[in-house]
Motif scaffolding. Structure first.
Motif, PDB file in Angstrom:
ATOM      1  N   LEU A   1       0.844  -1.197   0.000  1.00 45.96           N
ATOM      2  CA  LEU A   1       0.000   0.000   0.000  1.00 45.96           C
ATOM      3  C   LEU A   1       0.874   1.239   0.000  1.00 45.96           C
ATOM      4  O   LEU A   1       1.808   1.358   0.800  1.00 45.96           O
ATOM      5  N   ASP A   2       0.575   2.133  -0.898  1.00 50.53           N
ATOM      6  CA  ASP A   2       1.357   3.359  -0.971  1.00 50.53           C
ATOM      7  C   ASP A   2       0.439   4.507  -0.591  1.00 50.53           C
ATOM      8  O   ASP A   2      -0.342   4.995  -1.398  1.00 50.53           O
ATOM      9  N   ASN A   3       0.491   4.896   0.688  1.00 48.52           N
ATOM     10  CA  ASN A   3      -0.453   5.873   1.214  1.00 48.52           C
ATOM     11  C   ASN A   3      -0.091   7.307   0.854  1.00 48.52           C
ATOM     12  O   ASN A   3      -0.913   8.199   0.930  1.00 48.52           O
ATOM     13  N   SER A   4       1.123   7.523   0.475  1.00 45.70           N
ATOM     14  CA  SER A   4       1.477   8.902   0.124  1.00 45.70           C
ATOM     15  C   SER A   4       2.474   8.889  -1.018  1.00 45.70           C
ATOM     16  O   SER A   4       3.161   7.899  -1.246  1.00 45.70           O
TER      17      SER A   4
ATOM     18  N   TYR B   1      17.051  -5.639  -9.826  1.00 47.64           N
ATOM     19  CA  TYR B   1      15.867  -5.388 -10.661  1.00 47.64           C
ATOM     20  C   TYR B   1      15.554  -3.895 -10.630  1.00 47.64           C
ATOM     21  O   TYR B   1      15.683  -3.239  -9.604  1.00 47.64           O
ATOM     22  N   THR B   2      15.094  -3.390 -11.760  1.00 46.30           N
ATOM     23  CA  THR B   2      14.636  -2.003 -11.780  1.00 46.30           C
ATOM     24  C   THR B   2      13.240  -1.950 -11.153  1.00 46.30           C
ATOM     25  O   THR B   2      12.577  -2.982 -11.023  1.00 46.30           O
ATOM     26  N   HIS B   3      12.812  -0.750 -10.843  1.00 49.42           N
ATOM     27  CA  HIS B   3      11.476  -0.617 -10.241  1.00 49.42           C
ATOM     28  C   HIS B   3      10.374  -0.967 -11.251  1.00 49.42           C
ATOM     29  O   HIS B   3       9.299  -1.421 -10.860  1.00 49.42           O
TER      30      HIS B   3
ATOM     31  N   ASN C   1       2.619  -0.711  -9.192  1.00 46.05           N
ATOM     32  CA  ASN C   1       3.181   0.246 -10.142  1.00 46.05           C
ATOM     33  C   ASN C   1       4.580   0.682  -9.711  1.00 46.05           C
ATOM     34  O   ASN C   1       4.992   0.467  -8.566  1.00 46.05           O
ATOM     35  N   GLU C   2       5.268   1.260 -10.657  1.00 49.33           N
ATOM     36  CA  GLU C   2       6.674   1.625 -10.447  1.00 49.33           C
ATOM     37  C   GLU C   2       6.833   2.567  -9.260  1.00 49.33           C
ATOM     38  O   GLU C   2       7.763   2.441  -8.462  1.00 49.33           O
ATOM     39  N   GLY C   3       5.914   3.512  -9.132  1.00 51.96           N
ATOM     40  CA  GLY C   3       5.988   4.492  -8.038  1.00 51.96           C
ATOM     41  C   GLY C   3       5.890   3.838  -6.675  1.00 51.96           C
ATOM     42  O   GLY C   3       6.604   4.206  -5.726  1.00 51.96           O
TER      43      GLY C   3
ATOM     44  N   GLN D   1       8.247   2.156  -1.599  1.00 54.85           N
ATOM     45  CA  GLN D   1       8.454   1.044  -0.665  1.00 54.85           C
ATOM     46  C   GLN D   1       9.955   0.813  -0.464  1.00 54.85           C
ATOM     47  O   GLN D   1      10.414   0.562   0.653  1.00 54.85           O
ATOM     48  N   TYR D   2      10.691   0.921  -1.554  1.00 55.88           N
ATOM     49  CA  TYR D   2      12.135   0.717  -1.471  1.00 55.88           C
ATOM     50  C   TYR D   2      12.768   1.801  -0.608  1.00 55.88           C
ATOM     51  O   TYR D   2      13.623   1.534   0.233  1.00 55.88           O
ATOM     52  N   SER D   3      12.358   3.036  -0.817  1.00 50.35           N
ATOM     53  CA  SER D   3      12.913   4.147  -0.032  1.00 50.35           C
ATOM     54  C   SER D   3      12.660   3.940   1.454  1.00 50.35           C
ATOM     55  O   SER D   3      13.549   4.179   2.277  1.00 50.35           O
ATOM     56  N   ARG D   4      11.464   3.535   1.787  1.00 50.19           N
ATOM     57  CA  ARG D   4      11.133   3.310   3.199  1.00 50.19           C
ATOM     58  C   ARG D   4      11.995   2.175   3.763  1.00 50.19           C
ATOM     59  O   ARG D   4      12.488   2.269   4.893  1.00 50.19           O
TER      60      ARG D   4
END
Lengths: 97, 187
Positions: free
Chosen positions: B96-99, B141-143, B153-155, B160-163
């Motif tokens: 889940l990408d809340n922001s 792997y790329t996003h 999706n890529e975003g 998620q990776y950044s977190r």
């Protein structure tokens, strides 16, 4: 340092990682591989069955041939016996003075 | 190692060649499976299933890339399927990408630990973070690729990776500070 340096260092460390699997892992893999492999013995029944058929056919033909030969021989024997008895009578007549 | 001959012998069904191929890759691939799962038991399950797929699909290997890389991709895909299908992981496999904002850190912590300890730290991440971090940072792997493989999706993959990365760096810094304190305490 750039962001990528952190990832590079993580990757380098993770590429060093090794664990020895338990024996059960290979046993499971092997079991699956042998299950998929067709049994060589299973294919032997085809040539074996063909061989039996041929042998059976040959035997049947031989038997049939033997019976015909026996029948022909029996007929020939009967004929020759009949001829032989006539001849033996004639000889007897010739012998008597 | 002459992979071509080994692969040919394996395809011909030679048990000694199959065992040799397994022995050559097993330890490294178990480490890959371990990084994606939460237990050694699960890691071994993935490893077993992965190698079965390797042998069953060996005829499809076209020598177009490194053979070890091909084996590794099969292991990663097997691990991903395992996570998706296993109820123990499904609830935690949240993407889940809340922001649209995600934390960025420029910190570059020391990595004063051995490979196993670092792997254990990565495995402490929530499953979703753990998966994406492994796929991007370690497997490369790329996003975009991650998005396709995980159905996100890529975003979402990027955030998620950044977190995951920020969390891991926080833990590494804490670990580094604790290690230094231990060194100061010791006479």
């Amino acid at each position: 340092m750039s962001d990528h340096d952190f990832e590079k260092r993580v990757k380098l460390k993770m590429d060093e990682l090794r664990f020895r699997p338990s024996d059960a892992v290979w046993q499971g893999v092997e079991r699956e591989l042998r299950k998929d492999k067709p049994s060589r013995r299973g294919w032997l029944w085809i040539p074996a069955a063909l061989l039996l058929l041929c042998a059976g056919g040959y035997y049947a033909v031989q038997q049939s041939g033997d019976r015909q030969h026996d029948a022909a021989s029996a007929t020939a024997l009967n004929n020759s016996s009949a001829d032989g008895s006539k001849n033996s009578g004639a000889v007897a007549e010739n012998r008597s003075p | 190692m002459n992979y071509q001959k080994l692969i040919k012998d394996c395809l011909n069904g030679r048990p000694d060649a199959q065992r040799q191929l397994y022995e050559h890759f097993a330890e490294g691939m178990l480490a890959v499976c371990y990084r994606y799962t939460k237990s050694m038991t699960d890691a071994e399950d993935v490893l077993q299933e992965g190698f079965i797929k390797v042998f069953k699909n060996l005829h499809q290997y076209k020598s177009e890339g490194e053979f070890g890389g091909w084996v590794r991709r099969i292991m990663v895909n097997t691990a991903l399927n395992f996570l998706k299908q296993n109820s123990r992981y499904q609830s935690d496999l949240s993407f889940l990408d809340n922001s649209s904002m995600h934390p960025v850190t420029n910190d570059d912590p020391e990595m004063r630990m051995n490979a196993k300890d670092l792997a254990e730290m990565i495995r402490q991440l929530p499953t979703g973070y753990q998966t994406i971090f492994n796929m991007h940072a370690v497997e490369g792997y790329t996003h975009v690729e991650i998005g396709k493989l995980l159905g996100i999706n890529e975003g979402t993959s990027r955030s998620q990776y950044s977190r995951a990365r920020t969390l891991l760096i926080t833990w590494l810094k804490k670990h580094s500070e604790e290690s230094k304190k231990e060194n100061y305490v010791r006479p």
